[in-house]
Design a protein around this motif. Structure first.
Motif, PDB file in Angstrom:
ATOM      1  N   LEU A 110     -35.909 -46.851 -17.725  1.00  0.00           N
ATOM      2  CA  LEU A 110     -36.183 -48.056 -18.495  1.00  0.00           C
ATOM      3  C   LEU A 110     -35.629 -47.894 -19.905  1.00  0.00           C
ATOM      4  N   PRO A 116     -43.527 -48.787 -17.954  1.00  0.00           N
ATOM      5  CA  PRO A 116     -43.292 -49.240 -16.579  1.00  0.00           C
ATOM      6  C   PRO A 116     -44.474 -50.034 -16.023  1.00  0.00           C
ATOM      7  N   PRO A 121     -42.560 -49.013 -10.843  1.00  0.00           N
ATOM      8  CA  PRO A 121     -42.158 -48.207 -12.012  1.00  0.00           C
ATOM      9  C   PRO A 121     -40.739 -48.473 -12.493  1.00  0.00           C
ATOM     10  N   GLN A 122     -39.894 -49.045 -11.616  1.00  0.00           N
ATOM     11  CA  GLN A 122     -38.523 -49.320 -12.020  1.00  0.00           C
ATOM     12  C   GLN A 122     -38.412 -50.597 -12.854  1.00  0.00           C
TER      13      GLN A 122
END
Length: 409
Positions: A110, A116, A121-122
């Motif tokens: 990120l 996140p 989480p991406q």
């Protein structure tokens, strides 16, 4: 052949092959597609493969059906779109080849300074849930339009979200007070499809009442069904009001026997805990009268005091059971401190609920003198449902405007 791939929860990566024709999806095992998740209703929605997509129809589910984050009653899902039932996400892929497990790939980093999302989480977090305090991306924060305003809600707990960014934690979002939204509770049953819900519900419950009067043997089942179904809807009214919804929810699925039976047991437990002690003491007074021929004044006074305390305890206990969806919400360590945390709001709520109950009883007595058959029962149930909507709305607003002080979740 059309397939869905589960994208969240414990069954992540599981693929679902849809057969031609209608596929009923829900939590119960009798569905064509069974998903064992508490956020999924017993019979949640119907999915029919169509040319180039899936036609999805919501079956009055408790937690809703969404397409790419937008709530729907009926919609067509196109390839690549995300279907969400409760908090479970499913990706529609018409291709025959579908990976049973998502491919392992490196999570992209990120940009500096971005946090996140809890579930993805991406993706960067853009929202903060005010109930569970989790950081969410645009997929996990469900948009809804309430009162002409666009709001976002956590797909996991249903709490309202606030934008997450620089300075957003320093000044909490201004929340309406209970007394500012209090008058609107009396107009709440008339909003959205509320009138039609009462018009349709009145003959249904009047019919169940008629069944109870035929024979004693037939009285038990209609009584359990009517009490359980009505209590299940009261819980839905309270929960949706506690989340800021401005219109009454649709009636639940009546064929959801498990949920209806559970709601009947919850209502029985609620009244047993709140009023059971006074009933027991009054029963002892009646037994003493039968033996001695005179009423024990002290025992009667004790029964009256216990009844009064139980009636004071009952509204907050109902709110606790509805929010927890469990009899654990009756815990005195939760309910009693909560009453003292919002004394003014709770006193007004109790007074209004008592007042509307008195008005309801007077109206039922007056309707007994109407000579037209069936009409008194229909009008009585319409009035009952109206006041039930108002009382449930007040309890939901009590939580919505005071959740920071109640500190339940």
């Amino acid at each position: 052949m059309s397939r869905l791939v589960i994208q969240s929860g414990p069954e992540l990566g599981t693929e679902i092959t849809l057969r031609p024709g209608r596929n009923r999806l829900g939590r119960h095992a009798d569905n064509d597609v069974a998903i064992n998740d508490e956020s999924v209703s017993g019979h949640h929605c119907e999915i029919t493969p169509d040319t180039g997509g899936l036609r999805v129809v919501d079956l009055g589910s408790t937690n809703g059906t969404f397409v790419d984050g937008e709530p729907i009653q009926e919609a067509v899902v196109r390839p690549g779109q995300r279907l969400q039932v409760g908090t479970v996400e499913l990706l529609f892929e018409p291709s025959v080849h579908v990976h049973a497990q998502p491919p392992v790939a490196a999570t992209p980093a990120l940009p500096a300074g971005m946090s996140p999302c809890r579930n993805h989480p991406q993706h960067p977090a853009e929202w903060l849930c005010q109930r569970c305090h989790q950081l969410l991306c645009v997929v996990c924060a469900i948009p809804r339009t309430l009162g002409g305003k666009s709001l976002h809600f956590c797909m996991a707990c249903g709490g309202q979200c606030m934008p997450y960014g620089l300075g957003s934690m320093l000044k909490p979002k201004e929340r309406k007070t209970f007394f500012s939204v209090f008058p609107g509770a009396f107009a709440y049953p008339l909003k959205g499809n509320g009138v039609w819900l009462m018009v349709g519900g009145a003959p249904f419950f009047a019919f169940l009442s008629f069944l109870r009067e035929i024979t004693f043997l037939l009285a038990v089942i209609p009584f359990v069904l009517s009490v359980g179904y009505l209590f299940l809807y009261v819980e839905n009214l309270i929960v949706t009001s506690s989340q800021g919804d401005e219109s009454p929810p649709s009636w639940p699925d009546f064929t959801d026997w498990g949920d209806v039976t559970l709601a009947a047991l919850q209502s029985g437990g609620l009244f047993l805990v709140c009023l059971g002690p006074s009933w027991f003491v009054f029963g002892k007074a009646v037994a003493d009268y039968a033996l001695a021929g005179q009423w024990p004044v002290g025992t009667l006074l004790l029964a009256g005091v216990l009844a009064l305390l139980g009636l004071i305890y009952l509204p907050m206990a109902l709110l606790g059971v509805a929010m927890a969806d469990s009899l654990a919400g009756l815990n005195p360590l939760l309910i009693i401190p909560s009453i003292f945390r919002v004394p003014a709001e709770y006193l007004v709520t109790c007074c209004v609920i008592a007042a509307v109950f008195i008005v309801q009883v007077i109206s039922e007595i007056a309707l007994e003198f109407v000579p037209i058959p069936i009409l008194p029962s229909l009008v009585s149930w319409f009035i009952t449902l109206y006041f039930l909507f108002v009382g449930s709305r007040l309890l939901g607003l009590l939580y919505f405007t005071s959740q920071d002080r109640l500190k339940w979740f």
